[in-house]
Design a protein around this motif. Structure first.
Motif, short mmCIF file in Angstrom:
data_model
loop_
_atom_site.label_atom_id
_atom_site.label_comp_id
_atom_site.label_asym_id
_atom_site.label_seq_id
_atom_site.Cartn_x
_atom_site.Cartn_y
_atom_site.Cartn_z
N ARG A 34 0.82 -1.21 0.00
CA ARG A 34 0.00 0.00 0.00
C ARG A 34 0.85 1.25 0.00
NH1 ARG A 34 -5.04 0.13 1.86
NH2 ARG A 34 -4.92 2.21 0.95
N PRO B 193 -6.60 10.31 -12.26
CA PRO B 193 -5.78 9.16 -12.69
C PRO B 193 -5.34 9.31 -14.14
CG PRO B 193 -7.72 8.43 -11.48
CD PRO B 193 -7.91 9.89 -11.74
N MET C 24 0.64 7.97 -6.53
CA MET C 24 -0.18 6.82 -6.22
C MET C 24 -0.34 6.01 -7.51
SD MET C 24 -2.11 5.28 -3.89
CE MET C 24 -3.03 6.34 -2.76
N LEU D 172 -2.42 3.18 -9.27
CA LEU D 172 -3.72 2.53 -9.14
C LEU D 172 -3.85 1.40 -10.15
CD1 LEU D 172 -5.93 5.74 -8.96
CD2 LEU D 172 -5.44 4.21 -7.05
N GLU E 247 -18.29 -2.27 -15.45
CA GLU E 247 -17.54 -1.13 -14.95
C GLU E 247 -16.11 -1.49 -14.57
OE1 GLU E 247 -20.29 -1.10 -11.44
OE2 GLU E 247 -18.47 -0.46 -10.40
N PHE F 124 -11.54 -0.36 -9.05
CA PHE F 124 -10.21 0.06 -8.66
C PHE F 124 -9.78 -0.56 -7.33
CE2 PHE F 124 -8.71 3.38 -11.50
CZ PHE F 124 -9.84 3.70 -12.21
N GLY F 125 -8.48 -0.79 -7.23
CA GLY F 125 -7.90 -1.11 -5.94
C GLY F 125 -7.65 0.17 -5.16
N GLU F 126 -7.11 0.02 -3.96
CA GLU F 126 -6.88 1.19 -3.10
C GLU F 126 -5.58 1.89 -3.42
OE1 GLU F 126 -9.68 0.18 0.72
OE2 GLU F 126 -7.52 -0.13 0.91
N TYR G 5 -16.80 8.96 -10.68
CA TYR G 5 -16.21 8.19 -9.59
C TYR G 5 -16.00 9.11 -8.39
CZ TYR G 5 -14.98 4.19 -12.57
OH TYR G 5 -15.02 3.08 -13.39
N GLN H 126 -13.67 9.42 -4.71
CA GLN H 126 -12.48 8.93 -4.01
C GLN H 126 -12.37 9.60 -2.66
OE1 GLN H 126 -8.63 9.92 -5.76
NE2 GLN H 126 -7.82 7.91 -5.20
N GLY I 284 -7.15 8.39 0.85
CA GLY I 284 -6.48 7.12 1.06
C GLY I 284 -7.19 5.92 0.49
N GLN I 285 -8.24 6.16 -0.26
CA GLN I 285 -9.04 5.06 -0.81
C GLN I 285 -8.94 5.00 -2.33
OE1 GLN I 285 -10.73 2.89 1.33
NE2 GLN I 285 -9.61 4.07 2.86
N GLY I 286 -9.38 3.89 -2.88
CA GLY I 286 -9.48 3.79 -4.32
C GLY I 286 -10.71 4.50 -4.83
N LEU I 287 -10.94 4.43 -6.12
CA LEU I 287 -12.08 5.10 -6.73
C LEU I 287 -13.29 4.17 -6.75
CD1 LEU I 287 -9.47 6.51 -8.03
CD2 LEU I 287 -11.07 7.32 -9.75
N LEU J 146 -17.22 3.72 -8.26
CA LEU J 146 -18.14 4.19 -9.29
C LEU J 146 -19.43 4.68 -8.67
CD1 LEU J 146 -18.67 4.41 -12.39
CD2 LEU J 146 -19.83 2.19 -12.18
N PHE K 262 -14.44 12.50 -9.58
CA PHE K 262 -13.80 12.46 -10.89
C PHE K 262 -14.82 12.07 -11.96
CE2 PHE K 262 -9.46 13.04 -9.66
CZ PHE K 262 -9.38 12.51 -8.37
N PHE L 157 -9.68 10.51 -17.42
CA PHE L 157 -10.25 11.17 -16.26
C PHE L 157 -10.01 12.67 -16.28
CE2 PHE L 157 -11.58 7.82 -13.31
CZ PHE L 157 -11.03 6.70 -13.92
#
Lengths: 111, 114
Positions: free
Chosen positions: A9, A43, A89, A91, A99, A102-104, B36, B38, B41-44, B46, B90, B104
């Motif tokens: 992470r 992103p 970061m 991703l 869809e 995404f991961g964190e 999306y 966010q 500290g987290q992912g995106l 939907l 986003f 994006f």
């Protein structure tokens, strides 16, 4: 947990070192994407795979960046000879027929 | 090449007030559009997507968005904002629902005040 998993992470490294990030997609997803996100930006697409085939890699930021998905399951993103500008970061996302999930993310800090 | 513009970098709204986040896209064909969210500290995650059909789409957490082809816009709305909606939002555009990667926008940061 059946979501997209990324490891580590957070990675702190010294300039010039190599780093590798791993992404485990949702198991039934055949498409896997890597994005980079810097502070205050959305992103930015880097590369993607369909199964083990890398279908687009021209957006990789330099030849120091490479990605693999050897068996069509997990993927790795490697950055060689890291530079401070690589701090971001990273991703990973996967997609079946719908869809993008995404991961964190893996946060890289280059000192 | 396709592009996405989110004109507002940061928006602050009061809890309970309505919200509209703007998104404009540039694309030669009918786009596939996404919003999306966010959290730090987290992912995106939907919120909603538009592929075709009804131009008003409903998403999770009470959000909706309207596709306006004439304005090349896909604005996100919520009638009553909750403090937990504070996050980065986003907008993204894609070529059909297949393989091609999403592009994006730079995002809009939403702050919610009491």
């Amino acid at each position: 947990d059946t979501g997209v998993s990324q490891d580590p992470r957070h990675k702190i490294t010294k300039r010039g070192q190599n780093v590798t990030f791993r992404c485990d997609p949702i198991s039934e997803h055949n498409r896997l994407y890597w994005y980079r996100q810097t502070l205050g930006q959305g992103p930015e697409f880097l590369t993607y795979f369909q199964n083990e085939a890398q279908l687009e890699k021209s957006r990789l930021l330099s030849d120091r960046f490479s990605a693999e998905r050897p068996k069509g399951s997990f993927s790795t993103l490697e950055i060689q000879r890291t530079e401070q500008g690589d701090s971001a970061m990273y991703l990973c996302a996967s997609r079946g027929t719908g869809e993008l999930f995404f991961g964190e993310g893996s946060r890289l800090t280059v000192l | 090449a396709q592009s996405v513009t989110q004109p507002d970098i940061h928006i602050t709204v009061s809890e309970g007030a309505s919200l509209e986040l703007r998104c404009n896209y540039s694309y030669g064909a009918t786009p596939y559009l996404f919003w999306y969210v966010q959290s730090p500290g987290q992912g995106l995650q939907l919120l909603l997507k538009y592929f075709s059909g009804d131009t008003l789409v409903q998403g999770i957490k009470g959000f909706e968005a309207e596709f306006k082809r004439s304005q090349s816009s896909f604005n996100l709305r919520k009638p009553s904002v909750h403090w937990s909606d504070a996050a980065e939002y986003f907008c993204a555009v894609g070529l059909n629902s297949g393989n091609t990667p999403l592009v994006f926008g730079k995002g809009t940061r939403l702050s919610v005040i009491a």
